[in-house]
Design a protein around this motif. Sequence first.
Motif, PDB file in Angstrom:
ATOM      1  N   SER A 107      37.087  33.105  44.102  1.00 14.18           N
ATOM      2  CA  SER A 107      37.876  31.978  44.591  1.00 14.18           C
ATOM      3  C   SER A 107      38.004  32.006  46.110  1.00 14.18           C
ATOM      4  CB  SER A 107      39.269  32.011  43.949  1.00 14.18           C
ATOM      5  OG  SER A 107      40.108  31.019  44.489  1.00 14.18           O
ATOM      6  N   PHE A 108      38.096  33.205  46.679  1.00  9.60           N
ATOM      7  CA  PHE A 108      38.337  33.338  48.125  1.00  9.60           C
ATOM      8  C   PHE A 108      37.073  33.092  48.945  1.00  9.60           C
ATOM      9  CE2 PHE A 108      38.722  36.299  51.855  1.00  9.60           C
ATOM     10  CZ  PHE A 108      39.563  35.483  52.593  1.00  9.60           C
ATOM     11  N   SER A 109      35.987  33.803  48.622  1.00 14.90           N
ATOM     12  CA  SER A 109      34.789  33.707  49.464  1.00 14.90           C
ATOM     13  C   SER A 109      33.476  33.748  48.696  1.00 14.90           C
ATOM     14  CB  SER A 109      34.783  34.867  50.472  1.00 14.90           C
ATOM     15  OG  SER A 109      34.601  36.097  49.771  1.00 14.90           O
ATOM     16  N   GLY A 110      33.537  34.128  47.413  1.00 13.07           N
ATOM     17  CA  GLY A 110      32.300  34.271  46.658  1.00 13.07           C
ATOM     18  C   GLY A 110      31.572  35.568  46.945  1.00 13.07           C
ATOM     19  N   ILE A 111      32.268  36.534  47.527  1.00 17.00           N
ATOM     20  CA  ILE A 111      31.666  37.825  47.867  1.00 17.00           C
ATOM     21  C   ILE A 111      32.470  38.940  47.213  1.00 17.00           C
ATOM     22  CG2 ILE A 111      31.068  39.424  49.737  1.00 17.00           C
ATOM     23  CD1 ILE A 111      30.872  36.983  51.580  1.00 17.00           C
ATOM     24  N   HIS A 112      31.800  39.856  46.529  1.00 14.85           N
ATOM     25  CA  HIS A 112      32.480  40.982  45.894  1.00 14.85           C
ATOM     26  C   HIS A 112      33.237  41.811  46.926  1.00 14.85           C
ATOM     27  CE1 HIS A 112      30.708  40.643  41.873  1.00 14.85           C
ATOM     28  NE2 HIS A 112      29.571  40.318  42.456  1.00 14.85           N
ATOM     29  N   GLY A 113      34.493  42.125  46.613  1.00 17.67           N
ATOM     30  CA  GLY A 113      35.281  42.988  47.493  1.00 17.67           C
ATOM     31  C   GLY A 113      35.836  42.292  48.721  1.00 17.67           C
ATOM     32  N   SER A 114      35.824  40.948  48.728  1.00 13.90           N
ATOM     33  CA  SER A 114      36.280  40.226  49.929  1.00 13.90           C
ATOM     34  C   SER A 114      37.797  40.123  50.011  1.00 13.90           C
ATOM     35  CB  SER A 114      35.661  38.831  49.970  1.00 13.90           C
ATOM     36  OG  SER A 114      35.990  38.103  48.796  1.00 13.90           O
ATOM     37  N   THR A 115      38.504  40.340  48.900  1.00 10.32           N
ATOM     38  CA  THR A 115      39.969  40.365  48.940  1.00 10.32           C
ATOM     39  C   THR A 115      40.428  41.824  48.922  1.00 10.32           C
ATOM     40  OG1 THR A 115      40.205  40.328  46.526  1.00 10.32           O
ATOM     41  CG2 THR A 115      40.076  38.195  47.654  1.00 10.32           C
ATOM     42  N   HIS A 255      45.200  36.193  46.262  1.00  7.63           N
ATOM     43  CA  HIS A 255      44.108  35.280  45.919  1.00  7.63           C
ATOM     44  C   HIS A 255      43.851  35.263  44.416  1.00  7.63           C
ATOM     45  CE1 HIS A 255      43.055  34.419  50.063  1.00  7.63           C
ATOM     46  NE2 HIS A 255      43.077  35.707  50.322  1.00  7.63           N
ATOM     47  N   MET A 256      43.956  36.422  43.795  1.00  9.34           N
ATOM     48  CA  MET A 256      43.745  36.501  42.348  1.00  9.34           C
ATOM     49  C   MET A 256      44.814  35.714  41.598  1.00  9.34           C
ATOM     50  SD  MET A 256      45.129  38.309  39.508  1.00  9.34           S
ATOM     51  CE  MET A 256      45.735  39.895  40.065  1.00  9.34           C
ATOM     52  N   PHE A 257      46.083  35.900  41.974  1.00  9.72           N
ATOM     53  CA  PHE A 257      47.157  35.197  41.279  1.00  9.72           C
ATOM     54  C   PHE A 257      47.091  33.687  41.517  1.00  9.72           C
ATOM     55  CE2 PHE A 257      49.293  39.346  40.840  1.00  9.72           C
ATOM     56  CZ  PHE A 257      49.692  39.237  39.519  1.00  9.72           C
ATOM     57  N   ASN A 258      46.696  33.281  42.719  1.00  7.79           N
ATOM     58  CA  ASN A 258      46.563  31.849  42.998  1.00  7.79           C
ATOM     59  C   ASN A 258      45.510  31.210  42.098  1.00  7.79           C
ATOM     60  OD1 ASN A 258      48.529  31.854  44.995  1.00  7.79           O
ATOM     61  ND2 ASN A 258      47.071  32.207  46.642  1.00  7.79           N
ATOM     62  N   ARG A 259      44.399  31.911  41.916  1.00  5.80           N
ATOM     63  CA  ARG A 259      43.336  31.365  41.068  1.00  5.80           C
ATOM     64  C   ARG A 259      43.757  31.334  39.603  1.00  5.80           C
ATOM     65  NH1 ARG A 259      40.343  27.757  39.419  1.00  5.80           N
ATOM     66  NH2 ARG A 259      38.376  28.331  38.428  1.00  5.80           N
ATOM     67  N   LEU A 260      44.419  32.399  39.141  1.00  4.44           N
ATOM     68  CA  LEU A 260      44.872  32.430  37.752  1.00  4.44           C
ATOM     69  C   LEU A 260      45.881  31.312  37.468  1.00  4.44           C
ATOM     70  CD1 LEU A 260      45.312  36.245  36.998  1.00  4.44           C
ATOM     71  CD2 LEU A 260      43.392  34.759  36.438  1.00  4.44           C
ATOM     72  N   GLU A 261      46.784  31.087  38.415  1.00  2.86           N
ATOM     73  CA  GLU A 261      47.762  30.013  38.228  1.00  2.86           C
ATOM     74  C   GLU A 261      47.084  28.645  38.254  1.00  2.86           C
ATOM     75  OE1 GLU A 261      51.043  30.344  40.909  1.00  2.86           O
ATOM     76  OE2 GLU A 261      51.789  32.200  39.992  1.00  2.86           O
ATOM     77  N   THR A 271      39.110  29.895  30.303  1.00  4.15           N
ATOM     78  CA  THR A 271      38.756  31.114  31.028  1.00  4.15           C
ATOM     79  C   THR A 271      37.492  30.855  31.841  1.00  4.15           C
ATOM     80  OG1 THR A 271      37.481  31.937  29.159  1.00  4.15           O
ATOM     81  CG2 THR A 271      39.776  32.621  29.296  1.00  4.15           C
ATOM     82  N   PRO A 272      37.398  31.407  33.055  1.00  2.00           N
ATOM     83  CA  PRO A 272      36.289  31.068  33.943  1.00  2.00           C
ATOM     84  C   PRO A 272      34.940  31.641  33.521  1.00  2.00           C
ATOM     85  CG  PRO A 272      37.669  32.756  34.924  1.00  2.00           C
ATOM     86  CD  PRO A 272      38.365  32.304  33.683  1.00  2.00           C
ATOM     87  N   ILE A 273      34.936  32.622  32.637  1.00  2.00           N
ATOM     88  CA  ILE A 273      33.662  33.253  32.265  1.00  2.00           C
ATOM     89  C   ILE A 273      33.140  32.723  30.947  1.00  2.00           C
ATOM     90  CG2 ILE A 273      32.552  35.450  31.674  1.00  2.00           C
ATOM     91  CD1 ILE A 273      34.584  36.739  33.677  1.00  2.00           C
ATOM     92  N   LEU A 274      33.950  32.776  29.902  1.00  2.00           N
ATOM     93  CA  LEU A 274      33.510  32.308  28.579  1.00  2.00           C
ATOM     94  C   LEU A 274      33.841  30.838  28.327  1.00  2.00           C
ATOM     95  CD1 LEU A 274      34.484  35.389  26.400  1.00  2.00           C
ATOM     96  CD2 LEU A 274      32.250  34.799  27.307  1.00  2.00           C
TER      97      LEU A 274
END
Length: 396
Positions: A107-115, A255-261, A271-274
């Motif tokens: 959600s933040f940048s599309g890069i692993h470990g960016s948050t 960032h994680m909580f913002n996306r989940l909400e 769910t974003p994956i399945l």
Amino acid sequence: MTSYWRNNRDRILGQMSIWFNRDEVPTGIYCDYKDCDYGAILPQVAVSGTLTRRAVEPTWMTASNAYEDRIGSELKGMIQAPPSYHFVGADVDSQELWIASVIGDASFSGIHGSTALGWMTLQGNKSAGTDMHSKTASLIGIGRDQAKVLNYGRIYGAGVNFAERLLMQFNRQLSSTEARSKSKSMYKMTKGERKYILNEEGRRLCEAFKDLSDRKYEAFSKNELRNLMDYHQIPSQHFMELIDKMVWDGGTESHMFNRLEEIAQGECPRTPILKCCISRSLVPSVVHNDVRFLVKSEDRYRAALALQITNLLTRAVCSYQLGMNDLPMSVAFFSCIDIDKVLRKEVTHNCLTPSNPHGLSGGYGIPLGEGLDVTQLLNRTKGSLEKDSTLPPATK
């Protein structure tokens, strides 16, 4: 000493067990003892019982570790593989934590470990005290296992009040004021502070207030919004009329909580994956992230390698579905695959308890199992899933 058995006795005695006649047992798995009987428990498993397709079963999947002062806590270790067979499996490493962090990263940048949470999940190390649970433990002065309870509680939506009560359980000397202060400190560092994004009307008012005019698209604290309303002489009861949405800001997990909400508050939460909706079969109290296979002993290392490859592909799919076309090595493989003759929690535990005083080795002649990482498995299998005649002979 009796608490574990009291809480689990009825479920254990109520298991559906089947005992075989001698002619029903496959040739080659008889033990050396003449009076040995073979049977199996048929666990009542819902194979895809949760939103994330995890299995649901209230007894064996949730069995605790064996403790020296808990009667019956050796329960899992009593389930043995027949001769010439092994259990091969693994406990998924920080499954919920990684899923939560990678959603935030995407959600933040599309890069692993960016948050902050994503980086801690990928780079944090338990032995160095830099993983999420160790950091939380040091922040509020509790043990790592206790911090783990708090962290997962927070990810699943528990608030400051829950953390306060839990801290007072962990430390009876802690006053409610101290527990409240520690809880707030932890939530500020992790989840962050509640802030507000202005709607069109709010941004228009912001432009006319020089102290905030250059920040009209940013997140505002409650005090900043009150200053804006005071400037325009707007009554406090109209507070929410200026708000587009509420967000978390300034924490390692914001960032994680913002996306989940954002997902949860959508018209059709999926769910974003399945891409699946909430189901009535979601029963958190009996869910676990453990997978075990019963395989022939000669195939145990190949099965373990196959499980590692499966984890790699599964995590790759998760990342791809979130718009990221790469996968960090630190989460690509299980940290350890368990190869064992029984279903104990850890392959190095002898399951010594008051009701099993000689342990599995002294009481049943069962040796410790093996825990192998992906490098060790590649060495054992030469990186191939093909059968290899050089494998050590099967053990009974």
